[in-house]
Scaffold this active site. Sequence first.
Site, PDB file in Angstrom:
ATOM      1  N   ARG A   1       4.331 -46.587 -38.050  1.00 55.75           N
ATOM      2  CA  ARG A   1       3.695 -45.263 -37.985  1.00 55.75           C
ATOM      3  C   ARG A   1       2.776 -45.023 -39.174  1.00 55.75           C
ATOM      4  O   ARG A   1       1.694 -44.456 -39.029  1.00 55.75           O
ATOM      5  CB  ARG A   1       4.786 -44.183 -37.895  1.00 55.75           C
TER       6      ARG A   1
ATOM      7  N   SER B   1      13.633 -41.969 -25.693  1.00 53.88           N
ATOM      8  CA  SER B   1      12.886 -43.057 -26.315  1.00 53.88           C
ATOM      9  C   SER B   1      11.841 -42.505 -27.271  1.00 53.88           C
ATOM     10  O   SER B   1      10.933 -41.781 -26.872  1.00 53.88           O
ATOM     11  CB  SER B   1      12.187 -43.896 -25.238  1.00 53.88           C
TER      12      SER B   1
ATOM     13  N   ASP C   1      19.710 -49.615 -31.999  1.00 49.80           N
ATOM     14  CA  ASP C   1      19.390 -50.968 -32.479  1.00 49.80           C
ATOM     15  C   ASP C   1      20.565 -51.625 -33.209  1.00 49.80           C
ATOM     16  O   ASP C   1      20.541 -52.830 -33.477  1.00 49.80           O
ATOM     17  CB  ASP C   1      18.177 -50.924 -33.420  1.00 49.80           C
TER      18      ASP C   1
HETATM   19  C1  S3P Z   1      11.670 -47.386 -31.975  1.00 47.69           C
HETATM   20  C2  S3P Z   1      12.358 -46.759 -30.988  1.00 47.69           C
HETATM   21  C3  S3P Z   1      13.485 -47.388 -30.248  1.00 47.69           C
HETATM   22  C4  S3P Z   1      14.053 -48.553 -31.024  1.00 47.69           C
HETATM   23  C5  S3P Z   1      12.983 -49.473 -31.516  1.00 47.69           C
HETATM   24  C6  S3P Z   1      12.038 -48.731 -32.452  1.00 47.69           C
HETATM   25  C7  S3P Z   1      10.539 -46.687 -32.623  1.00 47.69           C
HETATM   26  O1  S3P Z   1      13.019 -47.866 -28.998  1.00 47.69           O
HETATM   27  O2  S3P Z   1      14.975 -49.254 -30.218  1.00 47.69           O
HETATM   28  O3  S3P Z   1      13.539 -50.572 -32.212  1.00 47.69           O
HETATM   29  O4  S3P Z   1      10.088 -47.111 -33.700  1.00 47.69           O
HETATM   30  O5  S3P Z   1      10.081 -45.686 -32.062  1.00 47.69           O
HETATM   31  P1  S3P Z   1      12.914 -46.916 -27.686  1.00 47.69           P
HETATM   32  O6  S3P Z   1      11.869 -45.910 -27.931  1.00 47.69           O
HETATM   33  O7  S3P Z   1      12.558 -47.864 -26.574  1.00 47.69           O
HETATM   34  O8  S3P Z   1      14.275 -46.307 -27.514  1.00 47.69           O
END
Ligand code: S3P
Length: 435
Positions: free
Chosen positions: A29, A169, A316
Site C-alpha cells: 500500500r 477480503s 494468513d
Molecule cells: C491481504 C489480504 C488478505 C490476506 C493477504 C493480504 C491484503 O487476503 O490473506 O495475504 O494485503 O489486503 P484477502 O483479501 O483475499 O482476504
Amino acid sequence: MSDWLVAPAEAVSEPLRISVPGDKSISHRALLFNTLAVLESGGRAQVSGLLEAEDVMRTLQACRQLGASVEQTGQGWALGGGERTSHALEIDCGNSGTTARLLLGALSGLGRSATLHGDASLSRRPMARVIAPLTAMGATFVTGERATLPLTIGAGALRGIDWTSTVASAQVKSAVLLAGLRAEGTTRYTEPTPSRDHTERMLGRMGAQLEVRGTTSTVTARPLEPVDVAVPGDISSAAFWLVAAAVLGRSVTVEGVGLNPTRTGCLDALVAMGADVRLDPGEGSGGEPAGAVTVHAGGRLRGTLISGALIPRLIDEIPVLAVAAAFAEGETVIRDAAELRVKESDRIAVVVDGLRAMGVEADATSDGMRIFGRGGRGPRAAELHSQGDHRIAMAFAIAGLACGMQVREVECVNTSYPGFLATLKRLSPRSRIAL
Ligand code: S3P
C-alpha cells in the site's frame, strides 16, 4: 529447487529477541498509494522498513511502469513523480494476489488500459470478486471464462456504487475504495466482518475523503497527497516465532511488530490455547499501532475453536496455528475459513496432508479442519512439499523445530520472508539447506 532440513531446536532456556521484516500488506500500500499520489499531486514520499521480498517488488515494478520513480536511498525508498505514461501496460504480478487485486482497482480508477499476468498459482485464484464491483462501477475487463489472470482492463469513466461483499477480503475492499477515489459520486463498500484496515488508515493519512462506520467504508473522489510511511514489522512473520516459542516452551520476544487489531487474531488464538502472551505497545509506526510481543515459556498448549469474526484477523496465520494445534492437547476446530482453499495453495488440503504425514490425526472440512493434537506424545518427523506456498513452507519448518522436518522446494519463502532461514538457525543451528 532446494529443501530445508530442519533439525529440532537446541534446548536452551535464555529468552530470544527477534525482529521481523516489514509488513507485507502495508508495504504494498505504501508504494502503490504513494504512486497514485505523486502522479496526481506531485511531491515525494519516503518509505522506510519496506518488505524487500518478491511480492512487494512486483508492486514496486508496477509503480515504475505507471510512471513513478522509486529509488533506494540510505533511509529506505524514495518515491517521486517521474514521467507519467499512457501506453497500454503489461504487468507481471508473479505470485502476489495483493498486487493483482489492488492494481485492478487502481488501474480502473486511472482509466488505464493494462493486462495483468501471474504465475501458475495466481492464475488459478479468483478475480471475479474484484471484477464484479468494478464492472458495476463502469470498468471494463477482458477475461477468460473463469475470470482469472491473465486479464485486460479497458479504459473507462467510473461512477460510485453501494456494494455489499459476501467475503471479508481486504484486497477486494481496497480495490473498490481505490477505484472510488476516481469515481463520480460516492462509493460505499460493506463487508460481512471486518478485514484488515490498512487501506483506510493510509488513505486517511493521505487526505482522502473516507469515512468508516462499522463494516461500511464510504469514499468520495479527492486527490491524494503523498505521505512518508515507516512500515512496522509483519505480525504474519512474527507468528512463526511466537508459535515456535509456545510449542517449544521457550521465551521469545518479537520487537517492532505491527499490532493493528484487525491483524492480531493469532495472538488471541494463542492465548485461547493457553500460551502466555504479553504485549508491550510502543509508539506506533506508519499510522499503525506497533510494539513488542512476547510469548513466555509456559505450560502445555490445549486445543481451541477458531471461527467467525476471528478468521479474517488471522487468515494468513492458520497454517502455523494448525501446527501449534498438532502439538496441543485435545481437539482444535477451524471453521468459517473456506477462503483458505483459494490462497497461494489450497491451504486446508495441504495443511491436513502435512499434519497426517507427521502422524497427527486431522480432517479437512469444506470450510476448515479438525486437528486432534498429540500433545506430549509428539508428532514425528516427515517430508513435506511446500506446493510453492511460502506460508506452508514456513509453518512446517516451525513444526520441524519440535520434531525435525524436511521441507521441499522452499524458494517460495522469498515471496514474503527472505531472511526466514537465518532466524530459524538461531533456534536450531544444525538446520540447513540442501540443494
Ligand atoms: C491481504 C489480504 C488478505 C490476506 C493477504 C493480504 C491484503 O487476503 O490473506 O495475504 O494485503 O489486503 P484477502 O483479501 O483475499 O482476504
